[in-house]
Design an enzyme around this catalytic site. Structure first.
Site, short mmCIF file in Angstrom:
data_model
loop_
_atom_site.label_atom_id
_atom_site.label_comp_id
_atom_site.label_asym_id
_atom_site.label_seq_id
_atom_site.Cartn_x
_atom_site.Cartn_y
_atom_site.Cartn_z
N GLY A 12 47.81 40.10 45.19
CA GLY A 12 48.24 40.71 43.93
C GLY A 12 48.76 42.13 44.03
N GLU A 70 44.36 47.81 44.41
CA GLU A 70 44.17 46.49 43.78
C GLU A 70 45.12 46.35 42.59
OE1 GLU A 70 43.51 43.57 43.74
OE2 GLU A 70 41.60 42.97 42.89
N ASP A 71 45.43 45.12 42.23
CA ASP A 71 46.35 44.92 41.10
C ASP A 71 45.66 45.18 39.76
OD1 ASP A 71 44.80 42.60 41.33
OD2 ASP A 71 46.47 41.21 41.17
N ASP A 103 39.22 43.81 36.06
CA ASP A 103 38.91 43.09 34.83
C ASP A 103 37.39 43.20 34.62
OD1 ASP A 103 38.55 41.08 32.90
OD2 ASP A 103 39.96 39.69 33.79
N LYS A 152 41.75 46.60 32.72
CA LYS A 152 41.34 45.95 31.46
C LYS A 152 39.96 46.46 31.11
CE LYS A 152 43.74 41.52 32.02
NZ LYS A 152 43.56 40.05 32.18
N ASP A 156 50.30 37.24 39.64
CA ASP A 156 50.75 35.86 39.45
C ASP A 156 50.12 35.19 38.24
OD1 ASP A 156 48.10 35.69 40.79
OD2 ASP A 156 48.53 33.54 40.70
N ARG A 178 55.38 36.39 40.53
CA ARG A 178 55.10 37.65 41.23
C ARG A 178 56.36 38.49 41.44
NH1 ARG A 178 49.81 37.29 43.64
NH2 ARG A 178 49.25 35.18 44.26
P1 IMP Z 1 37.54 40.92 38.15
O1 IMP Z 1 36.76 40.52 39.37
O2 IMP Z 1 37.03 40.19 36.91
O3 IMP Z 1 37.60 42.40 37.94
O4 IMP Z 1 38.98 40.34 38.31
C1 IMP Z 1 39.94 40.95 39.05
C2 IMP Z 1 40.89 39.95 39.66
O5 IMP Z 1 41.22 38.93 38.73
C3 IMP Z 1 42.18 40.65 40.03
O6 IMP Z 1 42.21 40.85 41.41
C4 IMP Z 1 43.23 39.67 39.63
O7 IMP Z 1 43.62 38.93 40.77
C5 IMP Z 1 42.59 38.71 38.69
N1 IMP Z 1 43.08 38.94 37.32
C6 IMP Z 1 42.41 39.52 36.29
N2 IMP Z 1 43.16 39.55 35.19
C7 IMP Z 1 44.35 38.99 35.52
C8 IMP Z 1 45.57 38.75 34.78
O8 IMP Z 1 45.72 39.07 33.59
N3 IMP Z 1 46.59 38.17 35.48
C9 IMP Z 1 46.47 37.81 36.79
N4 IMP Z 1 45.36 38.03 37.51
C10 IMP Z 1 44.31 38.60 36.88
MG MG Z 2 43.42 39.65 42.77
#
Ligand code: IMP
Ligand code: MG
Length: 185
Positions: free
Chosen positions: A46, A102-103, A106, A134, A162, A168
């Protein structure tokens, strides 16, 4: 795969807005790490597009390494944070100044997991740069040192990020209208 026009809800950040913000981040990071021997760690896949643009806005000369994680037990559009390392670093980070790129953050689970793992390797410093935050979705506290943009609680795609491994390549970041989106079979 559907044409993205069929499920695009709203463009959150245009190519120009992203370029301007990434340039600012590159300058800020270069100032903060002036005189240091920085190692940039790109979280594949990402953050690939973001990292490559970010590097080209740096006036310092960092090393680059990549990591790839495989999530499992994942919901359709959320992460469980149960991640294992699919591709590990080649670089020994002991005593190094490391910036993880990191992208999206969340829930924070993915980053928390990677940070814990990297801390056990005794880097001199470990900071995080994310393109999108987020914030309202955070379940696990993680310190994020550099943020491109805050985003609402919506699924986003484009600029390396993605949706089911597509989109992407798009130069902007947009939200998905999940009502109109059909998962590829
Ligand atoms: P976390 O572990 O819940 O913080 O999620 C982070 C990962 O979830 C990121 O590395 C993204 O790959 C993926 N992710 C979270 N939100 C999105 C989104 O809106 N679009 C695409 N990937 C997302
Ligand atoms: Mg990711």
């Amino acid at each position: 795969m559907q044409d993205y026009h069929d499920f695009l809800d709203e463009i959150l950040f245009t190519q120009e807005q992203i370029e301007a913000r990434v340039a600012e981040l590159g300058k800020q990071i270069s100032r903060d790490y002036a005189g240091k021997d920085l190692l940039v760690v790109c979280l594949l896949r990402g953050a690939l597009v973001f990292t490559s643009d970010l590097l080209r806005h740096m006036t310092i000369d960092p090393e680059l390494d990549c990591m790839s994680l495989a999530s499992y037990g994942v919901g359709r559009y959320s992460s469980s944070g149960n991640v294992r390392v699919h591709l590990d670093l080649r670089t020994n980070i002991e005593g190094r100044d490391v910036l993880l790129v990191e992208d999206i953050v969340d829930s924070g689970r993915t980053l928390a997991h990677v940070l814990n793992m990297l801390r056990t390797r005794d880097p001199a410093s470990l900071r995080v740069c994310v393109l999108l935050d987020k914030k309202m979705r955070r379940e696990v506290p993680v310190q994020v040192d550099y943020v491109g943009f805050d985003v609402p609680d919506k699924y986003v795609f484009g600029y390396g990020i993605d949706i089911d491994e597509h989109c992407r390549h798009l130069p902007f970041i947009a939200t998905v209208d999940l009502e109109r989106y059909q998962k590829p079979s």
